[in-house]
Design a protein around this motif. Sequence first.
Motif, PDB file in Angstrom:
ATOM      1  N   MET A 100       1.828 -10.450  10.727  1.00  0.00           N
ATOM      2  CA  MET A 100       1.484 -11.868  10.851  1.00  0.00           C
ATOM      3  C   MET A 100       2.167 -12.524  12.047  1.00  0.00           C
ATOM      4  SD  MET A 100      -0.547 -12.006   8.363  1.00  0.00           S
ATOM      5  CE  MET A 100      -0.867 -13.727   8.034  1.00  0.00           C
ATOM      6  N   GLY A 101       3.175 -11.855  12.590  1.00  0.00           N
ATOM      7  CA  GLY A 101       3.869 -12.421  13.740  1.00  0.00           C
ATOM      8  C   GLY A 101       3.390 -11.784  15.027  1.00  0.00           C
ATOM      9  N   GLU A 102       4.036 -12.172  16.137  1.00  0.00           N
ATOM     10  CA  GLU A 102       3.695 -11.599  17.437  1.00  0.00           C
ATOM     11  C   GLU A 102       4.589 -10.418  17.769  1.00  0.00           C
ATOM     12  OE1 GLU A 102       3.329 -14.609  20.680  1.00  0.00           O
ATOM     13  OE2 GLU A 102       3.520 -16.003  19.021  1.00  0.00           O
ATOM     14  N   ALA A 103       5.700 -10.302  17.048  1.00  0.00           N
ATOM     15  CA  ALA A 103       6.653  -9.228  17.317  1.00  0.00           C
ATOM     16  C   ALA A 103       7.613  -9.122  16.155  1.00  0.00           C
ATOM     17  CB  ALA A 103       7.426  -9.525  18.606  1.00  0.00           C
ATOM     18  N   PRO A 196       9.017 -11.377  26.189  1.00  0.00           N
ATOM     19  CA  PRO A 196       7.581 -11.332  25.917  1.00  0.00           C
ATOM     20  C   PRO A 196       6.817 -12.032  27.040  1.00  0.00           C
ATOM     21  CG  PRO A 196       8.674 -12.861  24.427  1.00  0.00           C
ATOM     22  CD  PRO A 196       9.742 -12.220  25.236  1.00  0.00           C
TER      23      PRO A 196
ATOM     24  N   GLN B  65       7.583 -17.891  20.004  1.00  0.00           N
ATOM     25  CA  GLN B  65       6.892 -16.710  19.516  1.00  0.00           C
ATOM     26  C   GLN B  65       6.749 -16.814  18.004  1.00  0.00           C
ATOM     27  OE1 GLN B  65       8.786 -12.753  19.913  1.00  0.00           O
ATOM     28  NE2 GLN B  65       7.003 -12.187  21.146  1.00  0.00           N
ATOM     29  N   THR B  66       5.587 -16.468  17.503  1.00  0.00           N
ATOM     30  CA  THR B  66       5.370 -16.453  16.066  1.00  0.00           C
ATOM     31  C   THR B  66       6.092 -15.256  15.468  1.00  0.00           C
ATOM     32  OG1 THR B  66       3.177 -17.354  16.458  1.00  0.00           O
ATOM     33  CG2 THR B  66       3.614 -16.486  14.266  1.00  0.00           C
ATOM     34  N   ARG B  67       6.993 -15.497  14.558  1.00  0.00           N
ATOM     35  CA  ARG B  67       7.705 -14.407  13.892  1.00  0.00           C
ATOM     36  C   ARG B  67       7.490 -14.569  12.391  1.00  0.00           C
ATOM     37  NH1 ARG B  67      10.972 -11.704  18.050  1.00  0.00           N
ATOM     38  NH2 ARG B  67      11.643 -10.410  16.317  1.00  0.00           N
ATOM     39  N   ALA B  68       7.397 -13.459  11.694  1.00  0.00           N
ATOM     40  CA  ALA B  68       7.243 -13.491  10.240  1.00  0.00           C
ATOM     41  C   ALA B  68       8.429 -12.769   9.612  1.00  0.00           C
ATOM     42  CB  ALA B  68       5.928 -12.821   9.837  1.00  0.00           C
TER      43      ALA B  68
END
Lengths: 465, 188
Positions: A100-103, A196, B65-68
């Motif tokens: 679900m995340g970018e990294a 990134p 940055q999208t982090r989960a």
Amino acid sequence: MLTESKSVLADGTRVEDLINRETREVSMRVLHDRELYELELERLFAKTWLLLAHDSEIPKSGDFVVRAMGEDQVIVSRDRTNEVHVMLNVCPHRGMRICMGEAGNAQVHRCIYHGWAFKPNGDFIGAPIEREQMHGDVFAKSELGLRKARVAVYGGLIFATWNIEGPSFDDFLGEMKWYLDMLFCRTDGGLECVGPPQRFIVPANWKAAAEQSASDGFHTLTAHRSLMETGQFGNDEESIYANAPAMYGIDIGSPHGHSLRCIPAETTFSMFMGMSDLKNLGTEERLQLLPPPGIPKELVPQLKTHMDAKQYELLAKAPPQVGGMFPNVLIAFIYAPREDGKYGGALTLHTYVPKGPDHVEFLNWIFVEKDAPEQMKRDMVANAVRTTGTSGTIEQDDSDMWPHQSRAARGVIGRQGTFKYGAMLGQNKPADWPGGAYVYEGFTKDDTQWDWWQYYFQLMTANNK
Amino acid sequence: MTSSASAVSSEFGISTAARISLGTAVYNELLEFLHDEAALLDHQRFEDWTELLAEDLAYTAPLRQTRAGPGRYSNIIQAIGHFDDDYLSIMSRVGRLGTKSAWAEDPPSRTRRLVTNVRIWATANPDEYEVVSYLLLSRSRYEESDLQILTAERRDLIRRVKPGFKIARREIIVDQSVLGMQNLAVFL
């Protein structure tokens, strides 16, 4: 499966008719057409090798980044054996997104919908409530992994393709590899990606950016005129067109649409060192005086050990600096002079990822040599941010232009217009030129961009193989 | 002025954490400064705007940055930004905007910088203030009726000089991991 007939659009236009090989024109319809766009996703973005990431973005076991191959989102991950994998970021169970995340870092990628779990290499581990066998009795576990792409790592750059049986990565690069090695494989430590990529959306068709990346040198004089007006590139307002800085050189083209511009040392020394007579300077002296962009003087001795004698010599005579890789990569390994005397160079790669026919995502990776001094790395990151990508004073002008080309193609009459590639050098490889591929010496013209379109149409009209 | 330690302030590395309360003379002065600064940029008075910048300026905009999962709140990427500038490079950007060929802003965008939620803390240096504000930038380009929008939090270090103030540090925390405009040829 695609058939030959799919190369005809709904209104009866053959894809082949969108290019006129006699007059060297490409229909502007290519910047707008949804049908053609879908065909590009199938025949280009699901077929060719695509740049996705760099080794240094995922250094540890379990590290991953999420990227796009066309409109397909993929996970790029490193497993415990240090192998890099690229797989579709879609759960084979019900089509839910997995990462679900970018990294991040994970040894298990668990779908948040029903809990199916996968290894960093994409293999299916299992579904919750093992005794109930919730993955069913139709497919074996070995058949339920994530859809895997084929991977190639070159100079730390991670490429992938869905064309599992297709040409190898080396075949894809062909004779361009010899030149690209001079950029990506030149030192012991290699390149390092600093973070990134910058990411932003431009309301333009991806090909407006991509055809420019095929070594459009000529636009620099007008589109980037402001840099010369401010004196950053060693000219002033009056002398720009007269001197045509960095327009004369050797452009390298390729049957696969890749290209590079080799800028003669006389030009760069004159622009950045105020020296125009290099006759008495040997290869080593030149490389020590003005090393290739991004190379500190202390790493110059390593160059020789990573390339053959002819590459080494070319690096001092006319090093490749900008160019592109088909279909959507721009390479800019450039001198970026600074007013404060700090290190002036920038290494960046972009990809132009299609987001429908009217939008493109611009990704900008910023590189340094891993073994460069820390201060130089720091300066190079700043240089790259100030000149390229989101706020870069070079590229902010490009990204404001592409939408207008795309906008023009929305008009019924506008899309009847063409891109014109009438100004050609033609292949004219000097007798003593050391490298292969297509060589165009002289004032940079339309040759490499025309090569790009030739390959585009070759793939767009090919049988599905 | 109250001087209560603030949980919010420590997050920003503020040393003394003495809050400058809304309505105080200092707060009002700084708020007016931010409003005036926004007006200069929105009216394309870029050279006047540079008068508000300190020569030791650090002007940055880290990536998001999208982090989960466990690291989900660590979503500010300091290694790379959308801006990585100092005083000289900002002057160079402004100089470029003044040329005849800075196409990204010629014709210029019509912009509006709405600066709100201003929170201010004193620092160890009595002449310097940590000023956190929210920014809503709208950008109208060409004949497009859709506004381009960018939202951000600005973390400024603002220094009192005579007369007025100068910006010594601005860190712009944009909210998008993928920006929705074709470039940042505008200042934030």
